[in-house]
Design a protein around this motif. Structure first.
Motif: not given
Length: 317
Positions: A227-246
């Protein structure tokens, strides 16, 4: 709604029939049914979950019964067969329900019990989708999306009729309930619903080709997991070439069980990769807080403090 022709009064055509009970299909019917069912369950001794209003929990000593409701589909389980039988009998005495049966399908998700645990999949849904789109015999690919070219709003020739594109992407959104491997691809394709192009349609077909070779994929809930709870997280900075939202994504595990995942764009532009990653961690922590609250209501204790793994040193600090 319109009255049947034989109910129209020729002398008073503006009169209508007053309905004394709910009619299946009206917008207010699910709410009326939920209120009726909830009132009865609370009187029976259940309490309604705060984290998930569709979940009802009955505790009597060490005996527990869980009831999950989706409109008129009800999933019931527990650790005491006698209390479970009493609950089902009481439910049958108040409402007209079908014969009790072992879990096979719920919410369109197929459940198969095996020697190692419970396997959740949407294989039939995948096969029906491939058949509907004439992609059942398509040559499979190993990944749901190509890394190049990068999909943008202005890439390719606009489709003359985007109806099929929107219908298929909508179906893929539902399929992502048990397929975290296509979550990112589906999220990307969903951003072009208002103005799809031929290139976007080819990307959809690639996802379908991937599904053609992985129709039996799903989530395996093993026996005896910790019952160990863990998470992995990631983001792509300015990944959208239309509005540069991550875009940020996370996946949450309870022991070895894959129980929650998400891939979506952030609300605004991040000024650095550290900011984008930190926002992703914040979103993940919100999900973990909700899951911890739900586990507490279920009567399950964690073996240790939940952990979020992030690959950005600045965000971690």
């Amino acid at each position: 709604m319109e009255q049947p022709p034989e109910f129209v009064d020729v002398y008073r055509p503006n009169y209508v029939c007053r309905i004394q009970k709910s009619v299946y299909g009206l917008k207010q019917v699910p709410r009326a049914w939920y209120v009726e069912l909830r009132t009865y369950l609370l009187q029976f001794g259940f309490h309604n979950s705060v984290s998930d209003t569709s979940l009802f929990i009955l505790k009597k000593g060490k005996s527990i019964v869980y009831m999950l409701v989706y409109v008129d589909d009800i999933l019931v389980t527990g650790n005491d067969n006698e209390l479970l039988r009493q609950t089902l009998d009481a439910l049958s005495s108040r409402f007209s329900i079908k014969n009790h049966e072992e879990l096979q399908y719920f919410f369109g998700i197929e459940a198969k019990r095996g020697p190692v645990g419970l396997h959740l999949s949407q294989q039939k849904y995948v096969i029906d989708l491939l058949t509907k789109t004439n992609m059942f015999g398509a040559k499979p690919v190993t990944t749901p999306m190509s890394t190049t070219p990068k999909l943008t709003l202005r890439l390719g020739t606009p489709l003359s009729d985007p109806t099929e594109f929107r219908a298929v992407v909508g179906s893929l959104q539902y399929l992502a309930f048990t397929r975290p491997d296509i979550s990112y691809a589906v999220n990307c394709l969903s951003q072009f619903m208002h103005q799809p192009t031929l290139d976007h349609w080819m990307a959809v077909k690639r996802v379908l080709r991937y599904l053609a070779g992985t129709s039996d994929y799903g989530i395996l809930l093993r026996r005896g997991s910790n019952r160990s709870l863990h998470a992995y997280t990631d983001a792509n900075w300015a990944g959208d070439y239309d509005d540069y939202v991550s875009a940020n994504g996370y996946t949450v595990y309870l022991g070895t069980h894959h129980i929650s995942w998400s891939s979506k764009k952030q609300q605004s532009i991040s000024h650095s990769s550290t900011e984008a990653e930190y926002r992703s961690v914040a979103n993940t922590s919100t999900e973990l807080t909700l899951i911890c609250s739900l586990l507490q209501e279920l009567g399950l204790s964690l073996s240790r403090v939940p952990v979020i793994y992030c690959n950005n040193i600045g965000a971690t600090n």
